[in-house]
Design a protein around this motif. Sequence first.
Motif, PDB file in Angstrom:
ATOM      1  N   GLU A 105      70.998  53.053  24.204  1.00 55.04           N
ATOM      2  CA  GLU A 105      71.807  52.349  25.372  1.00 55.04           C
ATOM      3  C   GLU A 105      71.931  53.472  26.584  1.00 55.04           C
ATOM      4  O   GLU A 105      71.813  53.006  27.572  1.00 55.04           O
ATOM      5  CB  GLU A 105      72.997  51.918  25.026  1.00 55.04           C
ATOM      6  N   GLY A 106      72.289  54.412  26.087  1.00 52.80           N
ATOM      7  CA  GLY A 106      72.355  55.678  27.075  1.00 52.80           C
ATOM      8  C   GLY A 106      71.371  56.130  27.871  1.00 52.80           C
ATOM      9  O   GLY A 106      71.274  56.121  28.967  1.00 52.80           O
ATOM     10  N   TRP A 107      70.101  55.887  27.237  1.00 52.16           N
ATOM     11  CA  TRP A 107      68.913  55.906  28.118  1.00 52.16           C
ATOM     12  C   TRP A 107      68.702  55.065  29.194  1.00 52.16           C
ATOM     13  O   TRP A 107      68.489  55.540  30.411  1.00 52.16           O
ATOM     14  CB  TRP A 107      67.704  55.863  27.036  1.00 52.16           C
ATOM     15  N   TYR A 108      68.855  53.810  28.903  1.00 51.40           N
ATOM     16  CA  TYR A 108      68.716  52.683  30.057  1.00 51.40           C
ATOM     17  C   TYR A 108      69.970  53.089  31.143  1.00 51.40           C
ATOM     18  O   TYR A 108      69.552  52.801  32.454  1.00 51.40           O
ATOM     19  CB  TYR A 108      68.983  51.301  29.533  1.00 51.40           C
ATOM     20  N   THR A 109      70.975  53.321  30.747  1.00 43.66           N
ATOM     21  CA  THR A 109      72.087  53.543  31.837  1.00 43.66           C
ATOM     22  C   THR A 109      71.849  54.907  32.483  1.00 43.66           C
ATOM     23  O   THR A 109      72.031  54.779  33.904  1.00 43.66           O
ATOM     24  CB  THR A 109      73.613  53.670  30.912  1.00 43.66           C
ATOM     25  N   GLY A 110      71.376  55.698  31.915  1.00 42.70           N
ATOM     26  CA  GLY A 110      70.988  56.997  32.631  1.00 42.70           C
ATOM     27  C   GLY A 110      69.984  56.889  33.618  1.00 42.70           C
ATOM     28  O   GLY A 110      69.659  57.740  34.670  1.00 42.70           O
ATOM     29  N   MET A 111      68.907  55.971  33.312  1.00 42.87           N
ATOM     30  CA  MET A 111      67.686  56.093  34.125  1.00 42.87           C
ATOM     31  C   MET A 111      67.898  54.973  35.406  1.00 42.87           C
ATOM     32  O   MET A 111      67.248  54.637  35.914  1.00 42.87           O
ATOM     33  CB  MET A 111      66.342  55.559  33.276  1.00 42.87           C
ATOM     34  N   GLU A 112      69.248  54.278  35.341  1.00 39.29           N
ATOM     35  CA  GLU A 112      69.364  53.218  36.462  1.00 39.29           C
ATOM     36  C   GLU A 112      69.191  53.999  37.727  1.00 39.29           C
ATOM     37  O   GLU A 112      69.872  55.035  38.055  1.00 39.29           O
ATOM     38  CB  GLU A 112      70.806  52.776  36.201  1.00 39.29           C
TER      39      GLU A 112
END
Length: 255
Positions: free
Chosen positions: A158-165
């Motif tokens: 999940e943190g990947w998607y949030t971090g790449m926003e």
Amino acid sequence: MDEKELKTSTKQRVFIILIAILMVGSIIASYAAIVISGSQGATSQSDLDIDEAKVAELEGDYTAALEDYFAAYGSDYDQFVKYKSEVKAYNESSANDNGVQHRDLKAGSGATATKDNYLAYYIGFCADESVFDSSLDNFENSTKLTGFIDVAKQSLIEGWYTGMEGAKVGGVREITIPGNLAYGDSMEICGGYNKPIKFIVMTVPREGKRAEMAEKISEALQKYQFYAQYGVDYDEVMKGDSDEATDNSEAESEE
């Protein structure tokens, strides 16, 4: 789309379940730090009728597809390797307390990154500066890239998607992910559970020839993994579904 087109065969449903298990449970060598970890199937390989020669052949097809990609895009290495110097120790407590953070090391000039429009080269590292995985062949003495994340085909933390926003394709971003949005208590990493992690991520557009080659790599990897882990022949299953769908369609048209 009519009702006939929406129907799925029994084989197809079983195959879809296997795909789901594989995407959730498998940690691919080149993607090992990213794909969500889960339980593997209970059936051991010793219980399956697996032809080792075929396993080697399918693995060779996957390797060849990767080699073709890097023969075409090997210059990506020169752009990415310079960011090795950004791998630095960080405060573990602060990383866990501050939520997902990001820092653009290079602004991209392409479209805003989505789940299906970019490939990513990455370096994943811990608070003590140790690297747990990367797209590089050898972090300390690297000479080339050996893999990438095809975000359109992967199920990521999940943190990947949030971090790449908000990231722009073509850029390089550092993302910091607290343990609860990384692997939590599901997987031990960086010496324990619920550990924060960081990634250096360089994105390239998933379009044109790149997209075609990425699709070929993904399909080759699926064929290799399905057979090596579950004894499933990808081509035979897909052929069987096609034949069954044709038979069903002909039978219904006669009614």
